[in-house]
Design a protein around this motif. Sequence first.
Motif, PDB file in Angstrom:
ATOM      1  N   ALA A   1       0.763  -1.263   0.058  1.00 42.43           N
ATOM      2  CA  ALA A   1      -0.038   0.221  -0.176  1.00 42.43           C
ATOM      3  C   ALA A   1       0.809   1.307  -0.049  1.00 42.43           C
ATOM      4  N   ILE A   2       2.060   1.282   0.708  1.00 40.81           N
ATOM      5  CA  ILE A   2       2.871   2.632   0.703  1.00 40.81           C
ATOM      6  C   ILE A   2       3.426   2.759  -0.564  1.00 40.81           C
ATOM      7  N   GLY A   3       4.049   1.831  -1.354  1.00 41.03           N
ATOM      8  CA  GLY A   3       4.567   1.962  -2.636  1.00 41.03           C
ATOM      9  C   GLY A   3       3.513   2.365  -3.647  1.00 41.03           C
ATOM     10  N   TRP A   4       2.330   1.855  -3.319  1.00 38.60           N
ATOM     11  CA  TRP A   4       1.048   2.204  -4.342  1.00 38.60           C
ATOM     12  C   TRP A   4       0.445   3.426  -4.025  1.00 38.60           C
ATOM     13  N   LEU A   5       0.303   3.555  -2.890  1.00 42.48           N
ATOM     14  CA  LEU A   5      -0.641   4.943  -2.545  1.00 42.48           C
ATOM     15  C   LEU A   5       0.334   6.122  -2.390  1.00 42.48           C
TER      16      LEU A   5
ATOM     17  N   ALA B   1       1.030   9.174  -4.701  1.00 39.34           N
ATOM     18  CA  ALA B   1       0.643  10.589  -4.027  1.00 39.34           C
ATOM     19  C   ALA B   1       1.942  11.383  -4.440  1.00 39.34           C
ATOM     20  N   ALA B   2       3.177  10.914  -3.796  1.00 33.85           N
ATOM     21  CA  ALA B   2       4.148  11.685  -3.717  1.00 33.85           C
ATOM     22  C   ALA B   2       4.563  12.022  -5.376  1.00 33.85           C
ATOM     23  N   ILE B   3       4.495  11.194  -6.164  1.00 30.43           N
ATOM     24  CA  ILE B   3       4.810  11.192  -7.723  1.00 30.43           C
ATOM     25  C   ILE B   3       4.039  12.613  -8.096  1.00 30.43           C
TER      26      ILE B   3
ATOM     27  N   ASP C   1      -7.807  -4.404   3.987  1.00 34.86           N
ATOM     28  CA  ASP C   1      -7.493  -3.912   5.124  1.00 34.86           C
ATOM     29  C   ASP C   1      -6.384  -2.887   5.065  1.00 34.86           C
ATOM     30  N   SER C   2      -5.451  -3.166   4.245  1.00 34.74           N
ATOM     31  CA  SER C   2      -4.171  -2.307   4.338  1.00 34.74           C
ATOM     32  C   SER C   2      -4.710  -0.891   3.512  1.00 34.74           C
ATOM     33  N   LEU C   3      -5.509  -1.156   2.437  1.00 34.60           N
ATOM     34  CA  LEU C   3      -5.924   0.165   1.766  1.00 34.60           C
ATOM     35  C   LEU C   3      -7.148   0.826   2.497  1.00 34.60           C
ATOM     36  N   ASN C   4      -7.762   0.062   3.678  1.00 35.44           N
ATOM     37  CA  ASN C   4      -8.583   0.825   4.377  1.00 35.44           C
ATOM     38  C   ASN C   4      -7.909   1.972   5.301  1.00 35.44           C
ATOM     39  N   ARG C   5      -6.705   1.187   5.811  1.00 34.91           N
ATOM     40  CA  ARG C   5      -5.881   2.303   6.640  1.00 34.91           C
ATOM     41  C   ARG C   5      -5.253   3.266   5.792  1.00 34.91           C
ATOM     42  N   TRP C   6      -4.590   3.063   4.562  1.00 32.60           N
ATOM     43  CA  TRP C   6      -3.635   3.890   3.913  1.00 32.60           C
ATOM     44  C   TRP C   6      -4.509   4.943   3.146  1.00 32.60           C
ATOM     45  N   TRP C   7      -5.627   4.714   2.732  1.00 32.97           N
ATOM     46  CA  TRP C   7      -6.380   5.388   1.857  1.00 32.97           C
ATOM     47  C   TRP C   7      -6.561   7.013   2.129  1.00 32.97           C
ATOM     48  N   TRP C   8      -7.008   7.326   3.367  1.00 29.17           N
ATOM     49  CA  TRP C   8      -7.207   8.606   3.646  1.00 29.17           C
ATOM     50  C   TRP C   8      -6.014   9.339   3.957  1.00 29.17           C
TER      51      TRP C   8
END
Lengths: 313, 98
Positions: free
Chosen positions: A123-127, A131-133, A185-192
């Motif tokens: 999730a960190i790499g993807w999101l 977002a940083a890119i 679950d990971s997407l749920n926590r990292w999205w916002w």
Amino acid sequence: MEDLKRLEEFQAKIDKGLKIEPKDWMPEKYRLQLIRMMSQHAHSEIVGMLPEGNWITRAPSLRRKAILLSKVQDEAGHGLYLYSAAETLGIDRKELLNQLHTGKAKYSSIFNYPTLTWADIGAIGWLVDGAAIMNQTMLARGSYGPYSRAMVKICKEESFHNRQGYEIMLSLCNGTPEQKEMAQDSLNRWWWPSISMLGPSDAESVNSDDLMKWKVKLESNDAIRQRFIDRTVPQADFLGLTIPDKDLKFNTETGHYEHGPINWDEFFNVIKGNGPCNKERLQTRVDADRNGQWVREAALAYAKKRKEQEVTA
Amino acid sequence: MTNTTDTQWPLWEVFIQANPGISHKHVGNVHAADAEMAIQNARDVYTRRSEGISIWVVPSNQISASSPEDMGSFFEPSNDKPYRHPTFYKIPEGVKHL
Ligand SMILES: [Fe+2]
Ligand SMILES: [Fe+2]
């Protein structure tokens, strides 16, 4: 009077799309804003190694481990390019680090969240890198030469970070139901946290006018956030995962996704130091600095001794 | 230059040659205790994806630079010497290899 003329020349240069270089005249506020932004950015790269570093020893395969090590090493490099660029504005690296260690300088809010499962590395790499890119490709077009060049180099390296994260998510989503659940679950926590890390809504953003006029920033936080969401939602669809926003919908007229309200209270609270990992992250950096001090001293002493031997030889 | 309480290593400017036959190009800087360490650090920071085949490091405080303020007058002398460019000369049609 003299300054007014110089300010006009400075602005004219920026309007023409020319870069400002370290020895050029610049308004003091431009210099200070850049030091603030660039050091905050550098600190984020360095602190950003910690949540991922947490999984290096527990990566599920040698391939994943080698990839994660390379990614974390890249982030260290990004921090160094940025410290190096910030130093061209006449501030010492040591002073920048002091500001981080005393809490005077901030880093991205996102790195104060914990990495609880392996899916979080995906999730960190993807999101988060995704977002940083969005933010960094904008900054690469900014007016300060050294910052812009550091960003160009960083952007080239980010796309691997983004892809390896998505690939982790893809493997989990094609795996067992438990693995897919872990990804969700990971997407749920990292999205916002990922969409709020792009910064407060423009209505609330201070300093925005000068930064835009001086092309330190070229787009608003909301515009960058919109682009990130538009690109990411279809990627989530492909994974068969659900974005945890019940208000999220595609507007066929504008061609953009509309999202639900962002919890800015949480965002500012984490910035202030009250996120789940703030204390731990900062302490780790302070300890690393302190534990490395004897190494730096020893290396200097060794260099000095060798120089003396050269002179006498 | 250095005292024992300040443990920030000196700064070195880094120049990298990307391929054989072309000149070294400035890419940034690193902190290091000595030249050898500066080269190693520069390799790790600036050439993780085979960006170079050769590295130069120079102590930052050893670099002297022209100042941007008098850029105009400093480079002026060459502006009134158009005869330094081949396009200044008229060659009759039909003359070849000039
Ligand atoms: Fe990075
Ligand atoms: Fe990254």
